[in-house]
Design a protein around this motif. Sequence first.
Motif, PDB file in Angstrom:
ATOM      1  N   LEU A   1       0.829  -1.199   0.000  1.00  0.00           N
ATOM      2  CA  LEU A   1       0.000   0.000   0.000  1.00  0.00           C
ATOM      3  C   LEU A   1       0.869   1.256   0.000  1.00  0.00           C
ATOM      4  CD1 LEU A   1      -2.775   1.298   0.096  1.00  0.00           C
ATOM      5  CD2 LEU A   1      -2.724   1.102   2.592  1.00  0.00           C
ATOM      6  N   CYS A   2       1.932   1.263   0.804  1.00  0.00           N
ATOM      7  CA  CYS A   2       2.826   2.428   0.836  1.00  0.00           C
ATOM      8  C   CYS A   2       3.500   2.632  -0.520  1.00  0.00           C
ATOM      9  CB  CYS A   2       3.875   2.252   1.925  1.00  0.00           C
ATOM     10  SG  CYS A   2       3.221   2.412   3.606  1.00  0.00           S
ATOM     11  N   SER A   3       3.996   1.556  -1.112  1.00  0.00           N
ATOM     12  CA  SER A   3       4.680   1.650  -2.402  1.00  0.00           C
ATOM     13  C   SER A   3       3.754   2.209  -3.473  1.00  0.00           C
ATOM     14  CB  SER A   3       5.199   0.277  -2.835  1.00  0.00           C
ATOM     15  OG  SER A   3       6.094  -0.258  -1.891  1.00  0.00           O
ATOM     16  N   TRP A   4       2.527   1.673  -3.520  1.00  0.00           N
ATOM     17  CA  TRP A   4       1.631   2.073  -4.597  1.00  0.00           C
ATOM     18  C   TRP A   4       0.934   3.396  -4.339  1.00  0.00           C
ATOM     19  CZ3 TRP A   4       1.117   0.868  -9.516  1.00  0.00           C
ATOM     20  CH2 TRP A   4       1.892  -0.205  -9.958  1.00  0.00           C
ATOM     21  N   LEU A   5       0.811   3.783  -3.075  1.00  0.00           N
ATOM     22  CA  LEU A   5       0.362   5.144  -2.803  1.00  0.00           C
ATOM     23  C   LEU A   5       1.362   6.147  -3.366  1.00  0.00           C
ATOM     24  CD1 LEU A   5      -1.138   5.214   0.808  1.00  0.00           C
ATOM     25  CD2 LEU A   5      -2.212   6.032  -1.286  1.00  0.00           C
ATOM     26  N   ALA A   6       2.652   5.858  -3.165  1.00  0.00           N
ATOM     27  CA  ALA A   6       3.683   6.747  -3.702  1.00  0.00           C
ATOM     28  C   ALA A   6       3.666   6.758  -5.220  1.00  0.00           C
ATOM     29  CB  ALA A   6       5.059   6.317  -3.190  1.00  0.00           C
ATOM     30  N   VAL A   7       3.526   5.574  -5.838  1.00  0.00           N
ATOM     31  CA  VAL A   7       3.474   5.486  -7.298  1.00  0.00           C
ATOM     32  C   VAL A   7       2.289   6.278  -7.844  1.00  0.00           C
ATOM     33  CG1 VAL A   7       3.098   3.949  -9.259  1.00  0.00           C
ATOM     34  CG2 VAL A   7       4.691   3.278  -7.465  1.00  0.00           C
ATOM     35  N   GLN A   8       1.100   5.985  -7.333  1.00  0.00           N
ATOM     36  CA  GLN A   8      -0.103   6.580  -7.895  1.00  0.00           C
ATOM     37  C   GLN A   8      -0.207   8.066  -7.593  1.00  0.00           C
ATOM     38  OE1 GLN A   8      -1.684   5.108 -10.068  1.00  0.00           O
ATOM     39  NE2 GLN A   8      -1.154   2.972  -9.747  1.00  0.00           N
ATOM     40  N   ASN A   9       0.233   8.489  -6.420  1.00  0.00           N
ATOM     41  CA  ASN A   9       0.220   9.914  -6.108  1.00  0.00           C
ATOM     42  C   ASN A   9       1.117  10.683  -7.074  1.00  0.00           C
ATOM     43  OD1 ASN A   9      -0.392  12.063  -3.790  1.00  0.00           O
ATOM     44  ND2 ASN A   9       1.716  12.303  -4.442  1.00  0.00           N
TER      45      ASN A   9
ATOM     46  N   TYR B   1       0.397  17.676 -13.962  1.00  0.00           N
ATOM     47  CA  TYR B   1       0.251  19.056 -13.502  1.00  0.00           C
ATOM     48  C   TYR B   1       1.619  19.656 -13.165  1.00  0.00           C
ATOM     49  CZ  TYR B   1      -4.605  17.582 -13.030  1.00  0.00           C
ATOM     50  OH  TYR B   1      -5.868  17.086 -13.275  1.00  0.00           O
ATOM     51  N   PHE B   2       2.513  18.854 -12.604  1.00  0.00           N
ATOM     52  CA  PHE B   2       3.855  19.324 -12.243  1.00  0.00           C
ATOM     53  C   PHE B   2       4.645  19.723 -13.490  1.00  0.00           C
ATOM     54  CE2 PHE B   2       8.385  18.422 -11.447  1.00  0.00           C
ATOM     55  CZ  PHE B   2       8.614  19.227 -10.333  1.00  0.00           C
TER      56      PHE B   2
ATOM     57  N   ILE C   1      15.474   9.617  -2.848  1.00  0.00           N
ATOM     58  CA  ILE C   1      16.338  10.720  -3.296  1.00  0.00           C
ATOM     59  C   ILE C   1      15.698  11.442  -4.487  1.00  0.00           C
ATOM     60  CG2 ILE C   1      18.578  11.292  -4.323  1.00  0.00           C
ATOM     61  CD1 ILE C   1      19.727   8.898  -2.714  1.00  0.00           C
ATOM     62  N   ALA C   2      15.112  10.677  -5.400  1.00  0.00           N
ATOM     63  CA  ALA C   2      14.468  11.265  -6.581  1.00  0.00           C
ATOM     64  C   ALA C   2      13.275  12.132  -6.184  1.00  0.00           C
ATOM     65  CB  ALA C   2      14.030  10.161  -7.534  1.00  0.00           C
ATOM     66  N   GLN C   3      12.454  11.653  -5.238  1.00  0.00           N
ATOM     67  CA  GLN C   3      11.268  12.429  -4.834  1.00  0.00           C
ATOM     68  C   GLN C   3      11.680  13.748  -4.182  1.00  0.00           C
ATOM     69  OE1 GLN C   3       8.525   9.771  -6.389  1.00  0.00           O
ATOM     70  NE2 GLN C   3       8.131  11.766  -5.544  1.00  0.00           N
ATOM     71  N   VAL C   4      12.708  13.716  -3.349  1.00  0.00           N
ATOM     72  CA  VAL C   4      13.199  14.950  -2.732  1.00  0.00           C
ATOM     73  C   VAL C   4      13.704  15.911  -3.805  1.00  0.00           C
ATOM     74  CG1 VAL C   4      14.943  15.934  -1.188  1.00  0.00           C
ATOM     75  CG2 VAL C   4      13.757  13.810  -0.554  1.00  0.00           C
ATOM     76  N   GLY C   5      14.418  15.365  -4.792  1.00  0.00           N
ATOM     77  CA  GLY C   5      14.943  16.187  -5.882  1.00  0.00           C
ATOM     78  C   GLY C   5      13.837  16.859  -6.679  1.00  0.00           C
ATOM     79  N   LEU C   6      12.717  16.168  -6.905  1.00  0.00           N
ATOM     80  CA  LEU C   6      11.608  16.757  -7.656  1.00  0.00           C
ATOM     81  C   LEU C   6      11.030  17.977  -6.945  1.00  0.00           C
ATOM     82  CD1 LEU C   6       9.677  13.571  -8.898  1.00  0.00           C
ATOM     83  CD2 LEU C   6      10.860  15.251 -10.323  1.00  0.00           C
TER      84      LEU C   6
ATOM     85  N   MET D   1       4.274  20.107  -3.348  1.00  0.00           N
ATOM     86  CA  MET D   1       4.161  19.305  -2.126  1.00  0.00           C
ATOM     87  C   MET D   1       3.676  17.889  -2.450  1.00  0.00           C
ATOM     88  SD  MET D   1       5.152  21.040   0.509  1.00  0.00           S
ATOM     89  CE  MET D   1       4.425  20.155   1.886  1.00  0.00           C
ATOM     90  N   LEU D   2       2.766  17.782  -3.401  1.00  0.00           N
ATOM     91  CA  LEU D   2       2.232  16.476  -3.781  1.00  0.00           C
ATOM     92  C   LEU D   2       3.256  15.620  -4.506  1.00  0.00           C
ATOM     93  CD1 LEU D   2      -1.332  17.555  -4.975  1.00  0.00           C
ATOM     94  CD2 LEU D   2      -0.843  16.044  -3.044  1.00  0.00           C
ATOM     95  N   VAL D   3       4.184  16.229  -5.225  1.00  0.00           N
ATOM     96  CA  VAL D   3       5.152  15.466  -5.998  1.00  0.00           C
ATOM     97  C   VAL D   3       6.387  15.087  -5.183  1.00  0.00           C
ATOM     98  CG1 VAL D   3       6.726  17.208  -6.987  1.00  0.00           C
ATOM     99  CG2 VAL D   3       5.945  15.287  -8.402  1.00  0.00           C
ATOM    100  N   GLY D   4       6.624  15.760  -4.045  1.00  0.00           N
ATOM    101  CA  GLY D   4       7.828  15.484  -3.267  1.00  0.00           C
ATOM    102  C   GLY D   4       7.567  14.955  -1.871  1.00  0.00           C
ATOM    103  N   PRO D   5       7.236  15.820  -0.912  1.00  0.00           N
ATOM    104  CA  PRO D   5       7.077  15.390   0.491  1.00  0.00           C
ATOM    105  C   PRO D   5       6.001  14.331   0.714  1.00  0.00           C
ATOM    106  CG  PRO D   5       7.327  17.771   0.363  1.00  0.00           C
ATOM    107  CD  PRO D   5       7.198  17.291  -1.048  1.00  0.00           C
TER     108      PRO D   5
END
Length: 481
Positions: A261-269, A276-277, A329-334, A436-440
Motif C-alpha cells: 500500500l505504501c509503495s503504490w500510494l507513492a506510485v499513484q500519487n 500538472y507538475f 532521493i528522486a522524490q526529494v529532488g523533484l 508538495m504532492l510530488v515530493g514530500p
Amino acid sequence: MNNSDDLPIALSEKLSLNEKLAYGAGDLGPAITANVLGVFLLIFFTNVAGLKPGMAGSILLISKIWDAINDPIIGVLSDRTRSRWGRRHPWMLFGAVPFGIFFFLQWVVPHFSNDPIANQWGLFWFYVAISIVFNSFYTAVNLPYTALTPELTQDYDERTSLNSYRFAFSISGSILSLILALGIFAAFKGDPAKQYLVLGGVCAVLSVLPLYWCVWGTRKRVAITERQRQETTTEASLPYLEQLKIVFSNKPFLYVIGIYLCSWLAVQNTVSVIPYFVKNWMQLEDADFTKVVIAVQVTALAMLFVWGKVSQRYGKKAVYFMGMTVWIIAQVGLFFLQPGQNILLYVLAIMAGFGVSTAYLIPWSMIPDVIELDELQTGQRREGIFYGFMVLLQKVALAIGLFIVGWVLQKSGFLETVSGQPAPIQPDSALWAIRMLVGPAPLVVLLIGLGLAYLYPITKEVHAEILLKLQERKRAQAEDT
C-alpha cells in the motif's frame, strides 16, 4: 488413478520459457488500462470533460468503495470455482471482453444538459456508474490471474523470476500505452475529446487479447496442479468472515499489504500529479509529461531482471531497501526542481524508475510465501482471498492518489480548463500544492514502507522450512490413504 505421468510436470519447479511468457502476458491488459487511467483520467476529467477537480477525484473513490466489497468476494468465489479449466481461468475467459468494453466507455463525454451545474452532475454519475462496472470486470480478470502464481511453482527464487516476466509485460504495457498516447495525441492534435476516445478504443482491444494467450499457455500446468490440490487439500468450506479473520491473523501478510500500500500510494500519487507538475510548474508541453512517465517505466522495466538476480543473492528485503533509497532521493529532488532544469527532470525520473521497479516486483513475490504459511497453519490454500486484498489495495492506492490530488488541487485554488478556452494561469497556491504532492507526500509513505519491510519475517530460510513441513504433511497424508 495417481496420474503418475503428470506428476513430474507438476512438481518441476522450473517453468518453461513459453509458460513464463504466457503468464506474463496476462498482466499486459490490466497494466495498459491501469496506467492509462492513472496517468490521464484525472486530467481528462478536468481538462476535457470539464469536471471540477474535487468531483473528479471523488468518482474514483466512490468506485473503490464498491471494490472494497467486490474484490475479496471475487477472491473467495474464485477459490471455490470448480470447472474443467480450473479455478482461475473461467473468470479470465468470460470477463475479458466486458473488461475491454467498459474501459472504453470511460473516455466517452456525453452531454446531459445545457445547464452547467446539471451537466456536471450528469457527467459525475455517468462516470461513477461506468467506473463501478469496469472495476468489477477488472477484478474478475486480474484477481484470478494474480492468484495463478503459487499454482505454477513453489520455488522461492522461481517465483521472483516468474514475477519478473509478469512485470516485464506489465511495465511494457504501460510504456506501450504512453507511446500510443503520444502518437494518437499528435495525430488528432487540437481535438482532445477525440484523442482520448481513440486512445481508449485502441487500448481496450490491446488489453483483451493477451488474456486469452495467458489462459492457453498456462492451461496444462494449472490443470495438473489443480488436480493435485484436490487430492491433497482439505475442502472444508469456511464462512467468508471466518476466512477474513484467518487472513488478517497472518502477521507476515499484514506487513506485505502495508509495504504494498505504501509503495503504490507513492506510485499513484506521483503519477497522478506529474502531468500538472510538468505542465504548470516546469512550464513544458502536454507531451513532455508523457515522456517523463516513459522514462520512469523504461527504467523500471530494465531493472526488473537486475533486481531479480540481486534478490537471489541478497534477498527480497535487501532489494526493496536498495530501490526505495534511490527513489526517495528522486522524490526529494523533484520538490527542489526549478523551471528550466529539464535534463535534471529526466535524471530524477530515471532514478525513480529504480524504486518503482521494486514496488512492482518485491511485494508480489512475497505473497506466495505468505499463502504457504497460511496453508501450513490451516491446511487449506486460499490464494483468491489473499490476492483479492492485494488487487484491492492496488486500486485503493490509485483511488486515494487521485482523490487526494483532486481535492488538494481544488482547495489550493487550481483553475480547471473551460471547454473552448485557453488553459488558465495557475495561482501560486496551486503551484505550491503541486510541488508538495510530488515530493514530500510520497516521501512520507515510502519511509513507512521501509519500516514495514525491515520487520517482514519470512526470509529465504524460513520459507524453505515452511515448504519442508508442507511436504512432510502431504507425504503423511499420502501414506494414510
